[in-house]
Write an enzyme that holds these catalytic residues in place. Structure first.
Site, short mmCIF file in Angstrom:
data_model
loop_
_atom_site.label_atom_id
_atom_site.label_comp_id
_atom_site.label_asym_id
_atom_site.label_seq_id
_atom_site.Cartn_x
_atom_site.Cartn_y
_atom_site.Cartn_z
CE LYS A 58 -4.34 -1.89 1.65
NZ LYS A 58 -4.02 -3.32 1.91
C1 LIG Z 1 -4.68 -4.39 1.29
C2 LIG Z 1 -3.95 -5.68 1.27
C3 LIG Z 1 -4.30 -6.73 0.39
C4 LIG Z 1 -5.48 -6.64 -0.54
O1 LIG Z 1 -5.25 -5.78 -1.62
P1 LIG Z 1 -6.49 -5.28 -2.51
O2 LIG Z 1 -5.93 -4.24 -3.39
O3 LIG Z 1 -7.50 -4.74 -1.53
O4 LIG Z 1 -7.02 -6.46 -3.22
C5 LIG Z 1 -3.53 -7.88 0.39
N1 LIG Z 1 -2.49 -8.02 1.23
C6 LIG Z 1 -2.13 -7.06 2.10
C7 LIG Z 1 -0.99 -7.31 3.01
C8 LIG Z 1 -2.83 -5.85 2.15
O5 LIG Z 1 -2.49 -4.90 3.02
#
Ligand SMILES: *Cc1c(COP(=O)(O)O)cnc(C)c1O
Length: 435
Positions: free
Chosen positions: A107
């Site tokens: 993220k």
């Molecule tokens: C947010 C997140 C996901 C999911 O990603 P999306 O874009 O919502 O599908 C998967 N793994 C981790 C560690 C995350 O923080």
């Protein structure tokens, strides 16, 4: 760059408008009016470019003149200042590690880019931009470090007391400067309720310039395309041309960005979405019925999403045609039991420690490979460093986790968090008294 709403293809807004609104008023999602095609020569020679160079080329193609090239280059260089290496586990299987940014999760790509774009569009004289974000763990840390020190912005993070891991809490509460953390005596849903109510409060919006750091923001989607191109560049260097990406999916933003990269001309053989038991998309791809359900709690808690908000975007990219979607995406669902076993076997077979989300991507990659064997590299995406999920990983594996460099520094910093009751009147009073 002009964008329409998936609910109204006649609508046109600027990139800046889409960034600050996050969502169109009609509750659709913003999509680029045209998906630009990258130069074939760029793709052919992509192994000659660095990650920031790729990020610049891709974002320039999408954003166009809305940010002049020199400024965009600076934004990209500042935002994408960490690597995303591809590591082979065996001849046909590799992991794309996306956790080398400041919050140890993918993220960071979205949050760091979006924060700098918002800072760029917030001109001098504009009121302070107040970013409100509710988090169950990962989003808050990425948004906090993304906006830390970005002029003209302030972030208020709401997180559920006692329901995030130690490293996550440290990332939320030790920033200071323009970042404030509210420790809510309740659940993630309570945090979300407080934030949503604030956005709908006309009086409050008259006093503060509120914005959300929502995962559906177009400025979070764009930078997530970068690492698909970068992974492909690394694979090309190794002589690999055919690649299948397996993505651990919750809100489907990560895989949505991969599909956008594909639409821009990145040669990808197939995409695989791995989910936990929150399996709305795998069920949809099987029977064609989109039936969201309330989310269920799992070990891979950043993927506990019953109604993935980015799915609409993916459908839009493929003209809502089920058969076309099936040709491009396969999806598999896994239980906590299977996830645990996969984390253990990744460690015993390859000496690789994965977080539960990453383990689901690995399982999904294997499931696809079993169903469709062939000469291609299976690349599963590692979305977070395992140190963020101590409760989910068995202790005899977890004890071998090597903490990332900054983690000890973080642990030594004082916790700065304001206790908050899950009561909107209290939250609103806090915001107004601490303008
Ligand atoms: C947010 C997140 C996901 C999911 O990603 P999306 O874009 O919502 O599908 C998967 N793994 C981790 C560690 C995350 O923080």
């Amino acid at each position: 760059m002009k964008l329409y709403s998936t609910n109204n293809k006649d609508l046109r807004v600027s990139f800046q408008e889409a960034v600050f609104n996050s969502l169109p008023a009609d509750r659709g999602l913003y999509m680029p009016e045209v998906i630009p095609q990258l130069d074939a020569a760029f793709i052919r020679n992509i192994q000659q470019y660095s990650l920031p160079e790729i990020a610049f080329e891709v974002s320039r193609a999408l954003i166009g003149d809305d940010i002049p090239a020199g400024d965009l280059k600076a934004i990209v260089a500042d935002a994408i200042n960490f690597d995303a290496p591809v590591k082979f586990l065996d001849a046909g299987t590799a992991v794309l590690e996306l956790f080398h940014g400041p919050s140890y999760a993918f993220k960071d790509f979205g949050a760091r880019f979006m924060s700098r774009v918002m800072g760029y569009f917030s001109r001098e004289g504009d009121a302070l931009l107040d970013v409100l974000v509710a988090t169950s763990g990962d989003t808050g840390g990425a948004v906090a470090s993304g906006f830390l020190g970005v002029e003209g912005t302030r972030v208020t993070i709401l997180y559920p007391k006692g329901k995030v891991s130690k490293v996550q809490e440290e990332q939320l509460t030790t920033n200071g400067q323009n970042i404030r953390a509210l420790e809510v005596n309740g659940t993630f849903d309570d945090c979300q309720m407080l934030v949503k109510t604030a956005f709908n409060d006309t009086e409050l919006n008259g006093e503060l310039r509120l914005t959300s750091a929502n995962s559906i923001n177009i400025a979070r989607l764009i930078p997530q395309t970068f690492y698909y191109f970068w992974a492909y560049a690394q694979l090309k260097t190794q002589g690999v041309n055919d690649v299948v990406f397996s993505v651990p999916s919750g809100n489907f933003g990560n895989i949505g960005a991969g599909l956008l990269a594909y639409k821009m001309g990145l040669p990808v053989k197939h995409f695989v979405a791995g989910t936990n038991v929150n399996d709305t998309v795998p069920r949809f791809l099987k029977d064609g019925r989109y039936e969201p359900r309330p989310s269920v709690q799992t070990l891979a808690n950043a993927m506990d999403v019953g109604n993935p908000s980015n799915w609409v975007r993916i459908q839009d990219m493929f003209d809502n045609d089920l058969q076309t979607l099936r040709n491009v995406i396969s999806s598999y669902t896994f239980t906590d039991e299977e996830t645990k076993k996969a984390m253990d076997s990744l460690y015993t077979t390859f000496g690789y420690i994965a977080c539960p989300h990453t383990a689901i991507a690995y399982l999904a990659a294997n499931a696809y490979k079993q169903a469709y064997p062939g000469e291609y590299a299976s690349v599963f995406l590692s979305t977070a460093h395992p140190c963020k999920f101590p409760e989910a990983i068995s202790s005899d594996v977890f004890e071998h986790v090597v903490l990332p460099k900054g983690a000890e520094v973080l642990a030594g910093k004082p916790k700065l968090a304001t206790p908050m009751e899950p009561d909107y009147a209290v939250f609103k009073a806090y915001l107004l008294q601490n303008k």
